[in-house]
Every structure is written in structure tokens, then in C-alpha cells.
Motif scaffolding. Structure first.
Motif, PDB file in Angstrom:
ATOM      1  N   GLU A  77     -11.009   4.640  11.638  1.00  0.00           N
ATOM      2  CA  GLU A  77      -9.571   4.734  11.911  1.00  0.00           C
ATOM      3  C   GLU A  77      -8.723   3.783  11.061  1.00  0.00           C
ATOM      4  OE1 GLU A  77      -8.498   7.168  13.924  1.00  0.00           O
ATOM      5  OE2 GLU A  77     -10.618   7.686  14.122  1.00  0.00           O
ATOM      6  N   ALA A  78      -9.368   2.978  10.237  1.00  0.00           N
ATOM      7  CA  ALA A  78      -8.650   1.948   9.473  1.00  0.00           C
ATOM      8  C   ALA A  78      -7.866   2.543   8.310  1.00  0.00           C
ATOM      9  CB  ALA A  78      -9.628   0.909   8.952  1.00  0.00           C
ATOM     10  N   VAL A  79      -6.788   1.852   7.954  1.00  0.00           N
ATOM     11  CA  VAL A  79      -6.013   2.152   6.753  1.00  0.00           C
ATOM     12  C   VAL A  79      -5.878   0.838   5.994  1.00  0.00           C
ATOM     13  CG1 VAL A  79      -3.790   2.913   5.819  1.00  0.00           C
ATOM     14  CG2 VAL A  79      -4.737   4.030   7.849  1.00  0.00           C
ATOM     15  N   CYS A  80      -6.330   0.836   4.752  1.00  0.00           N
ATOM     16  CA  CYS A  80      -6.256  -0.364   3.919  1.00  0.00           C
ATOM     17  C   CYS A  80      -5.140  -0.176   2.901  1.00  0.00           C
ATOM     18  CB  CYS A  80      -7.583  -0.609   3.211  1.00  0.00           C
ATOM     19  SG  CYS A  80      -7.562  -2.090   2.173  1.00  0.00           S
ATOM     20  N   ARG A  81      -4.170  -1.065   2.957  1.00  0.00           N
ATOM     21  CA  ARG A  81      -3.033  -1.000   2.038  1.00  0.00           C
ATOM     22  C   ARG A  81      -3.329  -1.877   0.827  1.00  0.00           C
ATOM     23  NH1 ARG A  81       1.799   0.884   1.340  1.00  0.00           N
ATOM     24  NH2 ARG A  81       3.624  -0.408   0.937  1.00  0.00           N
ATOM     25  N   GLY A  82      -2.862  -1.432  -0.331  1.00  0.00           N
ATOM     26  CA  GLY A  82      -3.083  -2.180  -1.560  1.00  0.00           C
ATOM     27  C   GLY A  82      -2.176  -1.678  -2.665  1.00  0.00           C
ATOM     28  N   MET A  83      -2.627  -1.872  -3.895  1.00  0.00           N
ATOM     29  CA  MET A  83      -1.848  -1.467  -5.059  1.00  0.00           C
ATOM     30  C   MET A  83      -2.709  -0.574  -5.938  1.00  0.00           C
ATOM     31  SD  MET A  83       1.170  -1.785  -6.353  1.00  0.00           S
ATOM     32  CE  MET A  83       1.858  -3.230  -5.538  1.00  0.00           C
ATOM     33  N   ALA A  84      -2.107   0.523  -6.387  1.00  0.00           N
ATOM     34  CA  ALA A  84      -2.804   1.440  -7.280  1.00  0.00           C
ATOM     35  C   ALA A  84      -2.244   1.284  -8.689  1.00  0.00           C
ATOM     36  CB  ALA A  84      -2.634   2.880  -6.795  1.00  0.00           C
ATOM     37  N   TYR A  85      -3.130   1.340  -9.651  1.00  0.00           N
ATOM     38  CA  TYR A  85      -2.760   1.226 -11.059  1.00  0.00           C
ATOM     39  C   TYR A  85      -3.326   2.413 -11.810  1.00  0.00           C
ATOM     40  CZ  TYR A  85      -2.334  -3.605  -9.510  1.00  0.00           C
ATOM     41  OH  TYR A  85      -2.011  -4.740  -8.819  1.00  0.00           O
TER      42      TYR A  85
END
Length: 192
Positions: A77-85
Motif C-alpha cells: 500500500e506504500a507510495v514512495c515520493r521522489g524525483m524523476a530524471y
């Protein structure tokens, strides 16, 4: 699996005919962007949780006193937020060396803030690599982070910069913020 994953990663994906590919960053790749990119966008991936369960013997610690850095662990159920390049495949010649301490490249679906989706790659240190340290109480992880230093600097800087970057992204990573709180309360940080 060996902690040095350079050759493993170079044999995992064929980039023939590929001009650009998305890369998802969830740790130092959010704030230490020392590689060229074509585009940068906040994004998230589902089914993965950020955890300080990977040992750092080459950047934020030493073989004798490893630091702790983040990896991803499966959590439905997790959502991991980050940055896409969006990067040229040539960037992986550098990133495979930077991320060599147990991290393998995997394919992942990413969702951008506008709801659009794309396939990309993400580095994950799985529990079968030699540098994996696994779960521990927050206070113990924070203490290890407070005491570790490696060629890339104090492990505490990694944690504090990541926490700050996640706030800027609007992410509420309970694990990272709990470790940050333990670190700040520990009294082990020295004034620079």
C-alpha cells in the motif's frame, strides 16, 4: 550477492536504440544531482517504502564502521515520493559506479504529479546483497548514522539533507522524519 554491483547493472538492460530513459531517485539522487539530465519532475512509485536499511561502506561510512542509507522495501500500500530524471543511457556509466554498493537497477512504473505515467529505472539494494543491514530500532539506526562518516561526508548530513528535500517535495516519510528526530535528540551531532 556481492556489494559491488557495477558489472551486474551493466548487463541488466540493453540500451541499444534508446536515446533517453527515466530514472527515479528517492534518496541522495533527490538532492545530489551530479549528473546531466534532460528533464526533472517530481514523481512517485507504488508498492515501495523508503527505509534506512542499506549499509554504506563507500560513501557515508567505511567497511569497519558502515553508515546507513536508504533503499526500498516492498510494501503493497506504500507510495514512495521522489524525483524523476529523464537521462541519456550514458549517465548510467557514472551512476552504476556511484550506486555500486549493493544497488541493482530495476524497471518501475512512475506517476508524475500531473497524473501521467512512464516506465523508468530505479536503484534498489535488495536484502540479499552483502551490505544490507536490515531493520533496527529507530534510536539504534540514528546512533549509527550519527557516528558514521565516509568519503562523501558524515552520514548525518545524508539523513538531514534527505529529510529537508522530502519536505520540499511535500512528502511525509514517517520513517525518515522519525530517524531525523532521534538524531537531533541524540546529542551526538557536533557543531561544525
Amino acid at each position: 550477492m556481492s556489494a559491488n554491483t557495477i558489472e551486474d547493472n551493466r548487463s541488466r538492460f540493453n540500451f541499444d536504440g534508446v536515446e533517453a530513459i527515466w530514472l527515479f531517485g528517492y534518496g541522495s539522487l533527490i538532492y545530489k544531482v551530479d549528473f546531466p539530465f534532460l528533464e526533472q519532475r517530481p514523481a512517485s512509485i507504488q508498492g515501495w517504502a523508503r527505509r534506512f536499511w542499506q549499509g554504506s561502506h563507500d560513501h557515508r561510512g567505511t567497511p569497519e564502521a558502515p553508515g546507513r542509507v536508504v533503499t526500498l522495501v516492498e510494501q503493497p500500500e506504500a507510495v514512495c515520493r521522489g524525483m524523476a530524471y529523464r537521462v541519456s543511457p550514458k549517465v548510467f556509466e557514472y551512476l552504476d559506479v556511484r550506486e555500486k554498493n549493493g544497488y541493482l537497477r530495476f524497471s518501475t512504473a512512475m506517476t508524475f504529479d500531473d497524473g501521467c505515467q512512464a516506465e523508468g529505472l530505479v536503484y534498489i539494494a535488495t536484502e540479499d546483497n552483502q551490505a544490507f543491514l536490515g531493520e533496527a530500532p529507530d534510536a539504534d539506526i540514528a546512533r549509527q548514522i550519527a557516528l558514521a562518516t565516509g568519503p562523501s561526508g558524515p552520514n548525518a548530513d545524508y539523513l538531514l539533507r534527505l529529510a529537508d528535500s522530502l519536505r520540499q517535495l511535500g512528502d511525509d516519510c514517517a520513517h525518515t522524519f522519525a530517524l531525523e528526530a532521534c538524531l537531533l535528540k541524540s546529542g551526538l551531532l557536533t557543531e561544525s
